[in-house]
Design an enzyme around this catalytic site. Sequence first.
Site, PDB file in Angstrom:
ATOM      1  N   ARG A  59       0.835  -1.204   0.000  1.00  0.00           N
ATOM      2  CA  ARG A  59       0.000   0.000   0.000  1.00  0.00           C
ATOM      3  C   ARG A  59       0.871   1.256   0.000  1.00  0.00           C
ATOM      4  O   ARG A  59       0.583   2.243  -0.686  1.00  0.00           O
ATOM      5  CB  ARG A  59      -0.922  -0.021   1.226  1.00  0.00           C
ATOM      6  CG  ARG A  59      -1.892   1.143   1.298  1.00  0.00           C
ATOM      7  CD  ARG A  59      -2.957   0.884   2.356  1.00  0.00           C
ATOM      8  NE  ARG A  59      -3.876   2.007   2.479  1.00  0.00           N
ATOM      9  CZ  ARG A  59      -3.944   2.817   3.535  1.00  0.00           C
ATOM     10  NH1 ARG A  59      -3.156   2.614   4.589  1.00  0.00           N
ATOM     11  NH2 ARG A  59      -4.799   3.812   3.571  1.00  0.00           N
ATOM     12  N   HIS A  63       0.762   4.241  -2.751  1.00  0.00           N
ATOM     13  CA  HIS A  63       0.499   5.625  -2.348  1.00  0.00           C
ATOM     14  C   HIS A  63       1.671   6.542  -2.702  1.00  0.00           C
ATOM     15  O   HIS A  63       1.471   7.736  -2.955  1.00  0.00           O
ATOM     16  CB  HIS A  63       0.197   5.699  -0.851  1.00  0.00           C
ATOM     17  CG  HIS A  63      -1.193   5.274  -0.509  1.00  0.00           C
ATOM     18  ND1 HIS A  63      -1.941   5.873   0.487  1.00  0.00           N
ATOM     19  CD2 HIS A  63      -2.000   4.316  -1.034  1.00  0.00           C
ATOM     20  CE1 HIS A  63      -3.143   5.298   0.552  1.00  0.00           C
ATOM     21  NE2 HIS A  63      -3.182   4.344  -0.360  1.00  0.00           N
ATOM     22  N   ASN A  91      -3.161   8.805   4.357  1.00  0.00           N
ATOM     23  CA  ASN A  91      -1.940   8.086   4.726  1.00  0.00           C
ATOM     24  C   ASN A  91      -1.734   7.919   6.224  1.00  0.00           C
ATOM     25  O   ASN A  91      -0.741   7.321   6.650  1.00  0.00           O
ATOM     26  CB  ASN A  91      -0.720   8.796   4.129  1.00  0.00           C
ATOM     27  CG  ASN A  91      -0.619   8.612   2.632  1.00  0.00           C
ATOM     28  OD1 ASN A  91      -1.235   7.705   2.069  1.00  0.00           O
ATOM     29  ND2 ASN A  91       0.154   9.464   1.976  1.00  0.00           N
ATOM     30  N   HIS A 188      -5.608  -5.667  -3.117  1.00  0.00           N
ATOM     31  CA  HIS A 188      -6.440  -5.649  -1.915  1.00  0.00           C
ATOM     32  C   HIS A 188      -6.553  -7.034  -1.289  1.00  0.00           C
ATOM     33  O   HIS A 188      -7.131  -7.176  -0.210  1.00  0.00           O
ATOM     34  CB  HIS A 188      -7.847  -5.123  -2.238  1.00  0.00           C
ATOM     35  CG  HIS A 188      -7.896  -3.642  -2.430  1.00  0.00           C
ATOM     36  ND1 HIS A 188      -8.987  -2.984  -2.972  1.00  0.00           N
ATOM     37  CD2 HIS A 188      -6.988  -2.674  -2.146  1.00  0.00           C
ATOM     38  CE1 HIS A 188      -8.740  -1.677  -3.012  1.00  0.00           C
ATOM     39  NE2 HIS A 188      -7.539  -1.468  -2.510  1.00  0.00           N
TER      40      HIS A 188
END
Length: 317
Positions: A59, A63, A91, A188
């Site tokens: 992740r 990001h 975040n 995911h």
Amino acid sequence: MNAHFPYLLLTVILSVSFNVEALSPHYYDQSCPQADHIVTNAVKKAMSNDKTVPAALLRMHFHDCFVRGCDASVLLDSKGKNKAEKDGPPNISLHAFYVIDNAKKALEEQCPGVVSCADILSLAARDAVALSGGPTWEVPKGRKDGRISKAIETRQLPAPTFNISQLQQSFGQRGLSMHDLVVLSGGHTLGFAHCSSFQNRIHNFNLQKQVDPTLNPSFAASLNVICPAHNKVKNAGATMDATTTYFDNVYYKMLMQGQSLFSSDQALLTTPSSKKLVAKYASSMEEYERAFVKSIIKMSSISGNGKEVRHNCRRVR
């Protein structure tokens, strides 16, 4: 992930491009031949103490690349009046930065000033997937670290409430296709989501329905138990799929059964082309692994304006 503010995109997206030609799996062959091994060891050690590390690293990489390109700007700490990306609303729940710190420290001892923090993060994301039972790949290397990190720019990250058009726009502005969108959403399969990310689907969905009708009723009921309307349990939430510590295609299988968490997951079933891809990857792990490797390398090759190699991943030189 958080709301999308188009007016913020222009200044940042203009600085983002694909850097495939400049990157090479052999970039450190002479200058730091142990780079891959050192990062892998740091990830392995962290995973032995915390099973959430792989999801956190994957992740974190996503990001980072979606804001200013893959330049490790997500790793910088806030300083003075400047609030950095890691302190932006989407975040706040990022964690496991210490894994990157540990890898960087070991690399600085072995080959000081050589391996960028951006490359460390790309390698760590690869290891997170591979060590969770997923595919492995040779990471193209040679990224440089950026000097700018602004919390306000994290508003560009695709939100869990996005529909398919918003998702396509967000990915498309970064040179990623509908195919990449469906494939990378499969990431995911690792991780956990807080109630706030999917409460829109189980409470006051619209004026007619309390619950999103595309959700499997029993699955929705189970989410309601975990995340009641007036939930007061800090950090309450649900795992992204039934095998949350394993990188597999269960995410797609659950999605087809009405057991996805985010509106943005469900959105993948709203066009014929994306729905066809979901079905394809639900039925073949081999096909999914092959596609994931291609798409993550593509995403990892989005270049920002990095010019340096930081000695400390939390601050500029």
